[in-house]
Design an enzyme around this catalytic site. Structure first.
Site, PDB file in Angstrom:
ATOM      1  N   CYS A   5       0.840  -1.204   0.000  1.00  0.00           N
ATOM      2  CA  CYS A   5       0.000   0.000   0.000  1.00  0.00           C
ATOM      3  C   CYS A   5       0.876   1.256   0.000  1.00  0.00           C
ATOM      4  CB  CYS A   5      -0.907  -0.014   1.225  1.00  0.00           C
ATOM      5  SG  CYS A   5      -1.832   1.519   1.449  1.00  0.00           S
ATOM      6  N   CYS A   8       0.379   3.461   3.181  1.00  0.00           N
ATOM      7  CA  CYS A   8       1.079   2.897   4.344  1.00  0.00           C
ATOM      8  C   CYS A   8       2.563   3.219   4.264  1.00  0.00           C
ATOM      9  CB  CYS A   8       0.886   1.384   4.416  1.00  0.00           C
ATOM     10  SG  CYS A   8      -0.711   0.858   5.085  1.00  0.00           S
ATOM     11  N   ASP A  31      -1.258  16.224  -2.139  1.00  0.00           N
ATOM     12  CA  ASP A  31      -1.537  15.325  -3.259  1.00  0.00           C
ATOM     13  C   ASP A  31      -0.496  15.554  -4.351  1.00  0.00           C
ATOM     14  OD1 ASP A  31      -4.375  13.723  -4.263  1.00  0.00           O
ATOM     15  OD2 ASP A  31      -2.875  14.268  -5.784  1.00  0.00           O
ATOM     16  N   ASN A  86     -13.597   9.620  -1.851  1.00  0.00           N
ATOM     17  CA  ASN A  86     -14.001   8.685  -2.903  1.00  0.00           C
ATOM     18  C   ASN A  86     -14.022   7.295  -2.279  1.00  0.00           C
ATOM     19  OD1 ASN A  86     -14.053  10.768  -4.803  1.00  0.00           O
ATOM     20  ND2 ASN A  86     -11.879  10.535  -5.249  1.00  0.00           N
ATOM     21  N   GLY A  92     -14.441   6.421  -8.264  1.00  0.00           N
ATOM     22  CA  GLY A  92     -13.191   7.090  -8.583  1.00  0.00           C
ATOM     23  C   GLY A  92     -12.053   6.824  -7.621  1.00  0.00           C
ATOM     24  N   HIS A  97      -6.495   2.892   0.514  1.00  0.00           N
ATOM     25  CA  HIS A  97      -6.182   3.199   1.917  1.00  0.00           C
ATOM     26  C   HIS A  97      -6.988   4.458   2.185  1.00  0.00           C
ATOM     27  CE1 HIS A  97      -3.052   3.636   5.349  1.00  0.00           C
ATOM     28  NE2 HIS A  97      -3.901   4.650   5.475  1.00  0.00           N
ATOM     29  N   HIS A  99      -8.676   7.857   2.777  1.00  0.00           N
ATOM     30  CA  HIS A  99      -8.082   9.196   2.753  1.00  0.00           C
ATOM     31  C   HIS A  99      -9.145  10.238   2.505  1.00  0.00           C
ATOM     32  CE1 HIS A  99      -7.878   7.537  -1.349  1.00  0.00           C
ATOM     33  NE2 HIS A  99      -8.100   8.775  -1.771  1.00  0.00           N
ATOM     34  N   HIS A 101      -9.664  13.878   0.902  1.00  0.00           N
ATOM     35  CA  HIS A 101      -9.103  14.962   0.105  1.00  0.00           C
ATOM     36  C   HIS A 101      -9.551  16.268   0.760  1.00  0.00           C
ATOM     37  CE1 HIS A 101      -8.173  12.664  -3.719  1.00  0.00           C
ATOM     38  NE2 HIS A 101      -9.067  11.844  -3.198  1.00  0.00           N
TER      39      HIS A 101
HETATM   40  P1  5GP Z   1      -8.501   8.635  -4.953  1.00  0.00           P
HETATM   41  O1  5GP Z   1      -8.723   8.714  -6.434  1.00  0.00           O
HETATM   42  O2  5GP Z   1      -8.169   7.240  -4.509  1.00  0.00           O
HETATM   43  O3  5GP Z   1      -9.594   9.258  -4.133  1.00  0.00           O
HETATM   44  O4  5GP Z   1      -7.253   9.575  -4.668  1.00  0.00           O
HETATM   45  C1  5GP Z   1      -5.949   9.152  -4.632  1.00  0.00           C
HETATM   46  C2  5GP Z   1      -5.097  10.395  -4.688  1.00  0.00           C
HETATM   47  O5  5GP Z   1      -3.798  10.040  -4.278  1.00  0.00           O
HETATM   48  C3  5GP Z   1      -5.002  11.029  -6.077  1.00  0.00           C
HETATM   49  O6  5GP Z   1      -5.482  12.364  -6.012  1.00  0.00           O
HETATM   50  C4  5GP Z   1      -3.518  10.941  -6.405  1.00  0.00           C
HETATM   51  O7  5GP Z   1      -3.053  12.100  -7.085  1.00  0.00           O
HETATM   52  C5  5GP Z   1      -2.868  10.784  -5.039  1.00  0.00           C
HETATM   53  N1  5GP Z   1      -1.661   9.990  -5.035  1.00  0.00           N
HETATM   54  C6  5GP Z   1      -1.487   8.754  -5.587  1.00  0.00           C
HETATM   55  N2  5GP Z   1      -0.242   8.299  -5.356  1.00  0.00           N
HETATM   56  C7  5GP Z   1       0.385   9.275  -4.630  1.00  0.00           C
HETATM   57  C8  5GP Z   1       1.699   9.378  -4.085  1.00  0.00           C
HETATM   58  O8  5GP Z   1       2.555   8.496  -4.218  1.00  0.00           O
HETATM   59  N3  5GP Z   1       1.984  10.524  -3.405  1.00  0.00           N
HETATM   60  C9  5GP Z   1       1.084  11.527  -3.240  1.00  0.00           C
HETATM   61  N4  5GP Z   1       1.478  12.622  -2.553  1.00  0.00           N
HETATM   62  N5  5GP Z   1      -0.173  11.457  -3.730  1.00  0.00           N
HETATM   63  C10 5GP Z   1      -0.517  10.337  -4.418  1.00  0.00           C
HETATM   64 ZN    ZN Z   2      -2.394   1.302   3.629  1.00  0.00          ZN
END
Ligand code: 5GP
Ligand code: ZN
Length: 114
Positions: A5, A8, A31, A86, A92, A97, A99, A101
């Site tokens: 992950c 993580c 992000d 999300n 989306g 894990h 989170h 936004h």
């Molecule tokens: P989701 O689409 O799952 O709600 O959002 C995942 C978010 O994690 C995306 O906005 C993406 O830009 C961000 N993200 C993915 N991998 C990384 C990473 O390695 N580092 C950082 N800082 N953000 C990440």
């Molecule tokens: Zn995790």
């Protein structure tokens, strides 16, 4: 910790990220692909695949994630902000894990709720 992950690994310091806040149970970092002037992710240190799972398993940690969204926004000089969770691939979610936004500097609600 889930070994495969990415979040993580960020929480463990194994993958670099621009960390902006930490608390006992959470880490907040920018992000990598920001969609707003402020775009920070607040994650629990505990691995849960999404916010619903976190709320069911560890409601106090879910509350701490929410509280930290305010801490981050204020630290970035915003009182008003949007929180997006999300939840599920068809909604989306791409990183499984939990989170939040934290988005500030643009009214995200106008994009899809108005
Ligand atoms: P989701 O689409 O799952 O709600 O959002 C995942 C978010 O994690 C995306 O906005 C993406 O830009 C961000 N993200 C993915 N991998 C990384 C990473 O390695 N580092 C950082 N800082 N953000 C990440
Ligand atoms: Zn995790």
């Amino acid at each position: 910790m889930a070994s495969d992950c990415v979040f993580c690994k960020i929480a463990a310091g194994e993958i670099p990220a621009e960390i902006v806040a930490e608390s006992d149970q959470t880490v907040a970092f920018r992000d990598i692909n920001p969609k707003a002037p402020v775009h920070v992710l607040v994650i629990p240190r505990e691995h849960q695949p999404d916010i619903a799972s976190l709320a069911a398993a560890s409601p106090a940690v879910a509350a701490e994630v929410l509280e930290q969204t305010r801490v981050v926004a204020r630290q970035e000089s915003y009182e008003d902000y949007n929180i997006v969770f999300n939840t599920g691939a068809e909604a989306g979610q791409t990183v499984f894990h939990a989170h939040a936004h934290v988005l500030a500097g643009v009214d995200v609600s106008k994009l899809f709720l108005a």
